[in-house]
Design a protein around this motif. Sequence first.
Motif, PDB file in Angstrom:
ATOM      1  N   LEU A 166      -2.459  15.899  -4.092  1.00 54.06           N
ATOM      2  CA  LEU A 166      -3.693  15.198  -4.433  1.00 54.06           C
ATOM      3  C   LEU A 166      -3.733  14.700  -5.873  1.00 54.06           C
ATOM      4  O   LEU A 166      -4.520  13.820  -6.205  1.00 54.06           O
ATOM      5  N   THR A 167      -2.875  15.250  -6.742  1.00 48.25           N
ATOM      6  CA  THR A 167      -2.826  14.781  -8.123  1.00 48.25           C
ATOM      7  C   THR A 167      -1.925  13.563  -8.299  1.00 48.25           C
ATOM      8  O   THR A 167      -1.966  12.931  -9.342  1.00 48.25           O
ATOM      9  N   ARG A 168      -1.136  13.255  -7.295  1.00 44.12           N
ATOM     10  CA  ARG A 168      -0.188  12.140  -7.387  1.00 44.12           C
ATOM     11  C   ARG A 168      -0.909  10.818  -7.180  1.00 44.12           C
ATOM     12  O   ARG A 168      -1.743  10.708  -6.285  1.00 44.12           O
ATOM     13  N   SER A 169      -0.581   9.830  -7.959  1.00 43.51           N
ATOM     14  CA  SER A 169      -1.280   8.552  -7.844  1.00 43.51           C
ATOM     15  C   SER A 169      -0.470   7.485  -7.104  1.00 43.51           C
ATOM     16  O   SER A 169      -1.016   6.464  -6.724  1.00 43.51           O
ATOM     17  N   GLU A 170       0.832   7.711  -6.915  1.00 43.05           N
ATOM     18  CA  GLU A 170       1.631   6.660  -6.289  1.00 43.05           C
ATOM     19  C   GLU A 170       1.565   6.689  -4.785  1.00 43.05           C
ATOM     20  O   GLU A 170       1.381   7.540  -4.088  1.00 43.05           O
ATOM     21  N   GLU A 193       0.838  -1.193   0.000  1.00 44.06           N
ATOM     22  CA  GLU A 193       0.000   0.000   0.000  1.00 44.06           C
ATOM     23  C   GLU A 193       0.878   1.250   0.000  1.00 44.06           C
ATOM     24  O   GLU A 193       1.908   1.291   0.664  1.00 44.06           O
TER      25      GLU A 193
END
Length: 71
Positions: free
Chosen positions: A67-71, A2
Amino acid sequence: TEPLATLLFLHGNQGDLMDTFTAVNGWQNHMPVNAFVISYRGFGFSNGSPSMHGIRMDSQAALNYILTRSE
């Protein structure tokens, strides 16, 4: 695995980016987090003049980026 949570660290009005490294490193030894530390306009080596409006803009821009980061 996670992804780690990200801590957005905003230094106080008498500090700057360099003042935060010891604290952030200490937290990371006890909490598995990413740390995103910014220096507001007009503090440290940042351009501009410090103001509440600028601090709000810089803080919101940092949060929006996280908040735009996906990792």
